[in-house]
Design an enzyme around this catalytic site. Structure first.
Site, PDB file in Angstrom:
ATOM      1  N   CYS A 131      49.554  18.136 -19.754  1.00 41.75           N
ATOM      2  CA  CYS A 131      50.721  17.937 -18.894  1.00 41.75           C
ATOM      3  C   CYS A 131      51.263  19.324 -18.598  1.00 41.75           C
ATOM      4  O   CYS A 131      51.838  19.976 -19.472  1.00 41.75           O
ATOM      5  CB  CYS A 131      51.783  17.079 -19.583  1.00 41.75           C
ATOM      6  SG  CYS A 131      53.288  16.920 -18.601  1.00 41.75           S
ATOM      7  N   CYS A 134      55.458  19.434 -18.694  1.00 43.83           N
ATOM      8  CA  CYS A 134      56.218  19.181 -19.934  1.00 43.83           C
ATOM      9  C   CYS A 134      55.308  18.568 -20.991  1.00 43.83           C
ATOM     10  O   CYS A 134      54.484  19.261 -21.556  1.00 43.83           O
ATOM     11  CB  CYS A 134      57.450  18.330 -19.667  1.00 43.83           C
ATOM     12  SG  CYS A 134      57.097  16.763 -18.845  1.00 43.83           S
ATOM     13  N   SER A 135      55.420  17.259 -21.241  1.00 45.13           N
ATOM     14  CA  SER A 135      54.640  16.674 -22.339  1.00 45.13           C
ATOM     15  C   SER A 135      54.314  15.215 -22.095  1.00 45.13           C
ATOM     16  O   SER A 135      54.301  14.418 -23.033  1.00 45.13           O
ATOM     17  CB  SER A 135      55.416  16.820 -23.651  1.00 45.13           C
ATOM     18  OG  SER A 135      56.714  16.236 -23.514  1.00 45.13           O
ATOM     19  N   CYS A 136      54.041  14.826 -20.857  1.00 41.26           N
ATOM     20  CA  CYS A 136      53.685  13.439 -20.558  1.00 41.26           C
ATOM     21  C   CYS A 136      52.399  13.071 -21.297  1.00 41.26           C
ATOM     22  O   CYS A 136      51.416  13.815 -21.264  1.00 41.26           O
ATOM     23  CB  CYS A 136      53.517  13.254 -19.056  1.00 41.26           C
ATOM     24  SG  CYS A 136      55.074  13.369 -18.158  1.00 41.26           S
TER      25      CYS A 136
END
Length: 232
Positions: A131, A134-136
Protein backbone atom coordinates in the site's frame (compact mmCIF):
# COMPACT_ATOMS: atom_id res chain seq x y z
CA UNK A 1 0.26 0.49 -11.45
CA UNK A 2 -1.70 3.66 -10.94
CA UNK A 3 -1.40 5.89 -7.92
CA UNK A 4 -4.83 7.47 -7.58
CA UNK A 5 -5.84 9.37 -4.47
CA UNK A 6 -7.92 7.24 -2.12
CA UNK A 7 -9.39 7.56 1.33
CA UNK A 8 -7.39 4.82 3.04
CA UNK A 9 -7.96 3.19 6.37
CA UNK A 10 -5.06 3.68 8.78
CA UNK A 11 -3.68 1.35 11.40
CA UNK A 12 -2.90 2.60 14.87
CA UNK A 13 -2.06 0.89 18.10
CA UNK A 14 -4.95 1.10 20.49
CA UNK A 15 -5.95 -0.43 23.78
CA UNK A 16 -8.46 -3.10 22.78
CA UNK A 17 -9.63 -3.83 26.31
CA UNK A 18 -13.37 -3.32 26.37
CA UNK A 19 -14.90 -1.38 29.22
CA UNK A 20 -18.20 -2.03 30.93
CA UNK A 21 -20.29 0.86 32.09
CA UNK A 22 -22.88 0.99 34.80
CA UNK A 23 -25.58 0.05 32.27
CA UNK A 24 -24.01 -3.39 31.91
CA UNK A 25 -23.16 -2.84 28.24
CA UNK A 26 -19.76 -3.12 26.65
CA UNK A 27 -18.31 0.19 25.59
CA UNK A 28 -15.61 0.87 23.02
CA UNK A 29 -12.05 1.07 24.31
CA UNK A 30 -11.00 4.40 25.69
CA UNK A 31 -7.55 5.79 25.12
CA UNK A 32 -5.11 6.03 27.99
CA UNK A 33 -4.59 9.78 28.10
CA UNK A 34 -1.39 9.32 30.12
CA UNK A 35 0.15 7.99 26.90
CA UNK A 36 0.80 11.52 25.69
CA UNK A 37 -0.80 13.87 23.17
CA UNK A 38 -3.31 12.31 20.80
CA UNK A 39 -2.42 12.18 17.13
CA UNK A 40 -4.70 13.81 14.57
CA UNK A 41 -5.96 10.38 13.53
CA UNK A 42 -6.75 9.41 17.12
CA UNK A 43 -8.71 12.63 17.64
CA UNK A 44 -10.62 11.99 14.41
CA UNK A 45 -11.32 8.39 15.38
CA UNK A 46 -12.67 9.26 18.82
CA UNK A 47 -14.81 12.05 17.37
CA UNK A 48 -16.33 9.90 14.64
CA UNK A 49 -16.94 7.02 17.05
CA UNK A 50 -18.74 9.31 19.50
CA UNK A 51 -20.85 10.82 16.72
CA UNK A 52 -21.85 7.40 15.39
CA UNK A 53 -23.00 6.36 18.85
CA UNK A 54 -24.74 9.67 19.65
CA UNK A 55 -26.61 9.66 16.33
CA UNK A 56 -27.69 6.05 16.76
CA UNK A 57 -25.90 4.87 13.62
CA UNK A 58 -23.97 2.25 15.63
CA UNK A 59 -24.17 1.18 19.23
CA UNK A 60 -21.20 0.82 21.54
CA UNK A 61 -21.83 -2.93 21.59
CA UNK A 62 -21.71 -3.11 17.78
CA UNK A 63 -18.41 -1.24 17.69
CA UNK A 64 -16.97 -3.51 20.39
CA UNK A 65 -18.15 -6.58 18.45
CA UNK A 66 -16.37 -5.38 15.32
CA UNK A 67 -13.17 -4.83 17.29
CA UNK A 68 -13.47 -8.38 18.67
CA UNK A 69 -14.00 -9.68 15.12
CA UNK A 70 -10.88 -7.92 13.88
CA UNK A 71 -8.85 -9.24 16.80
CA UNK A 72 -9.99 -12.81 16.05
CA UNK A 73 -8.67 -12.82 12.48
CA UNK A 74 -5.15 -14.19 11.94
CA UNK A 75 -3.07 -15.35 8.95
CA UNK A 76 -4.12 -18.93 9.78
CA UNK A 77 -7.48 -18.13 8.20
CA UNK A 78 -5.87 -17.11 4.93
CA UNK A 79 -3.61 -20.17 5.07
CA UNK A 80 -6.68 -22.42 5.11
CA UNK A 81 -7.96 -20.66 2.00
CA UNK A 82 -4.66 -21.18 0.17
CA UNK A 83 -4.52 -24.85 1.20
CA UNK A 84 -8.04 -25.42 -0.12
CA UNK A 85 -7.16 -23.70 -3.40
CA UNK A 86 -4.11 -25.96 -3.75
CA UNK A 87 -6.14 -29.12 -3.21
CA UNK A 88 -9.52 -28.25 -4.80
CA UNK A 89 -9.37 -27.08 -8.45
CA UNK A 90 -13.04 -26.05 -8.49
CA UNK A 91 -12.59 -23.89 -5.40
CA UNK A 92 -9.42 -22.36 -6.85
CA UNK A 93 -11.25 -21.41 -10.04
CA UNK A 94 -13.97 -19.67 -8.03
CA UNK A 95 -11.41 -17.98 -5.77
CA UNK A 96 -9.68 -16.49 -8.81
CA UNK A 97 -12.96 -15.38 -10.41
CA UNK A 98 -14.94 -14.33 -7.33
CA UNK A 99 -12.77 -14.15 -4.23
CA UNK A 100 -15.49 -12.82 -1.93
CA UNK A 101 -17.95 -15.50 -3.05
CA UNK A 102 -15.39 -18.28 -2.61
CA UNK A 103 -14.57 -17.06 0.89
CA UNK A 104 -18.25 -16.94 1.80
CA UNK A 105 -18.48 -20.58 0.67
CA UNK A 106 -15.92 -21.29 3.42
CA UNK A 107 -17.91 -19.26 5.94
CA UNK A 108 -15.45 -16.35 5.82
CA UNK A 109 -17.12 -12.93 5.66
CA UNK A 110 -14.75 -10.15 4.59
CA UNK A 111 -17.45 -7.52 4.25
CA UNK A 112 -18.28 -5.46 1.19
CA UNK A 113 -16.37 -2.20 1.68
CA UNK A 114 -13.55 -3.06 -0.74
CA UNK A 115 -13.15 -5.16 -3.85
CA UNK A 116 -11.07 -8.25 -3.18
CA UNK A 117 -8.90 -10.10 -5.70
CA UNK A 118 -6.71 -13.18 -5.60
CA UNK A 119 -3.49 -12.97 -7.61
CA UNK A 120 -1.67 -16.21 -8.40
CA UNK A 121 2.06 -16.77 -8.45
CA UNK A 122 3.19 -18.91 -11.37
CA UNK A 123 6.54 -20.08 -12.79
CA UNK A 124 6.48 -16.93 -14.95
CA UNK A 125 5.09 -14.30 -12.53
CA UNK A 126 5.75 -13.43 -8.89
CA UNK A 127 3.28 -11.05 -7.23
CA UNK A 128 3.91 -8.78 -4.26
CA UNK A 129 1.48 -6.43 -2.52
CA UNK A 130 2.08 -2.98 -1.06
CA UNK A 131 0.00 0.00 0.00
CA UNK A 132 2.00 2.94 -1.26
CA UNK A 133 -0.03 5.60 0.56
CA UNK A 134 -0.59 4.07 3.99
CA UNK A 135 -1.41 0.53 5.15
CA UNK A 136 -4.46 -0.86 3.33
CA UNK A 137 -4.48 -4.59 3.99
CA UNK A 138 -6.96 -7.54 4.04
CA UNK A 139 -7.31 -7.55 7.83
CA UNK A 140 -10.51 -9.64 7.83
CA UNK A 141 -8.55 -12.46 6.19
CA UNK A 142 -4.97 -12.03 7.43
CA UNK A 143 -5.35 -10.10 10.68
CA UNK A 144 -3.23 -7.11 11.64
CA UNK A 145 -0.55 -6.16 9.09
CA UNK A 146 3.12 -6.49 10.07
CA UNK A 147 4.99 -3.35 11.08
CA UNK A 148 7.28 -3.54 8.04
CA UNK A 149 4.27 -3.46 5.69
CA UNK A 150 3.36 -0.03 7.08
CA UNK A 151 6.90 1.33 6.99
CA UNK A 152 7.87 4.08 4.56
CA UNK A 153 10.95 2.09 3.54
CA UNK A 154 8.90 -0.86 2.29
CA UNK A 155 6.14 1.26 0.75
CA UNK A 156 8.56 3.33 -1.29
CA UNK A 157 11.31 0.85 -2.16
CA UNK A 158 9.26 -2.17 -3.25
CA UNK A 159 7.73 -0.13 -6.07
CA UNK A 160 11.09 1.09 -7.36
CA UNK A 161 13.20 -2.05 -6.90
CA UNK A 162 11.02 -5.01 -5.94
CA UNK A 163 13.67 -7.65 -6.65
CA UNK A 164 16.09 -6.07 -4.20
CA UNK A 165 13.42 -5.77 -1.51
CA UNK A 166 12.30 -9.37 -2.03
CA UNK A 167 15.92 -10.50 -1.82
CA UNK A 168 16.11 -8.88 1.62
CA UNK A 169 13.17 -11.07 2.63
CA UNK A 170 15.06 -14.11 1.34
CA UNK A 171 13.12 -14.41 -1.92
CA UNK A 172 15.43 -14.61 -4.93
CA UNK A 173 13.27 -14.14 -8.02
CA UNK A 174 14.99 -15.52 -11.16
CA UNK A 175 15.69 -13.00 -13.91
CA UNK A 176 13.26 -14.71 -16.27
CA UNK A 177 10.35 -14.31 -13.84
CA UNK A 178 8.30 -11.12 -14.00
CA UNK A 179 7.69 -9.33 -10.69
CA UNK A 180 4.33 -7.57 -10.47
CA UNK A 181 3.74 -5.05 -7.70
CA UNK A 182 0.09 -4.51 -6.75
CA UNK A 183 -0.98 -1.35 -4.94
CA UNK A 184 -3.56 -2.14 -2.28
CA UNK A 185 -6.05 0.68 -1.68
CA UNK A 186 -9.17 1.46 0.33
CA UNK A 187 -11.18 0.20 -2.63
CA UNK A 188 -9.18 -2.89 -3.58
CA UNK A 189 -7.36 -5.52 -1.50
CA UNK A 190 -5.31 -8.52 -2.61
CA UNK A 191 -4.50 -12.06 -1.56
CA UNK A 192 -1.42 -13.64 -3.10
CA UNK A 193 -1.94 -17.31 -3.93
CA UNK A 194 1.58 -18.77 -3.72
CA UNK A 195 2.65 -21.73 -5.81
CA UNK A 196 2.17 -25.11 -4.20
CA UNK A 197 5.59 -26.53 -3.36
CA UNK A 198 6.63 -29.72 -5.13
CA UNK A 199 6.63 -32.87 -3.05
CA UNK A 200 3.40 -32.01 -1.21
CA UNK A 201 1.13 -34.30 -3.21
CA UNK A 202 -1.25 -36.17 -0.96
CA UNK A 203 -0.82 -33.79 1.96
CA UNK A 204 -3.89 -33.03 4.04
CA UNK A 205 -5.37 -29.50 3.97
CA UNK A 206 -4.14 -28.89 7.51
CA UNK A 207 -0.62 -29.96 6.64
CA UNK A 208 -0.65 -27.79 3.52
CA UNK A 209 -1.93 -24.81 5.52
CA UNK A 210 1.00 -25.17 7.90
CA UNK A 211 3.31 -24.19 5.02
CA UNK A 212 1.51 -20.92 4.29
CA UNK A 213 2.82 -17.91 6.17
CA UNK A 214 1.42 -14.41 6.32
CA UNK A 215 4.33 -13.14 4.23
CA UNK A 216 3.67 -15.75 1.53
CA UNK A 217 0.16 -14.29 1.13
CA UNK A 218 1.67 -10.80 0.71
CA UNK A 219 4.30 -12.08 -1.71
CA UNK A 220 7.40 -11.56 0.42
CA UNK A 221 7.94 -15.26 1.16
CA UNK A 222 7.65 -18.64 -0.56
CA UNK A 223 6.20 -21.72 1.17
CA UNK A 224 9.01 -24.08 2.09
CA UNK A 225 8.27 -27.71 3.09
CA UNK A 226 11.86 -27.97 4.32
CA UNK A 227 11.17 -25.53 7.14
CA UNK A 228 8.23 -27.61 8.29
CA UNK A 229 10.27 -30.81 8.17
CA UNK A 230 13.02 -29.18 10.21
CA UNK A 231 10.48 -28.20 12.86
CA UNK A 232 9.09 -31.74 13.21
Amino acid sequence: MTHDDHDHDHDHDHDHDHHHGGDGHTHPPQRDHDAGPMSAYEVLEETIRSLLIDKGVLSADEIAAQIDLMDSRTPALGAKVVAKAWSDPAFKAKLMADTRGALLDMGIDIGTLAEFRTIENTPDVHNVVVCTLCSCYPKLLLGVPPAWYKSLAYRSRVVVDPRAVLAEFGVAVPEGVEVRVHDSTADLRYLVLPMRPPGTEGWSPDKLASLVTRDAMIGTAIPDPGLRAAAE
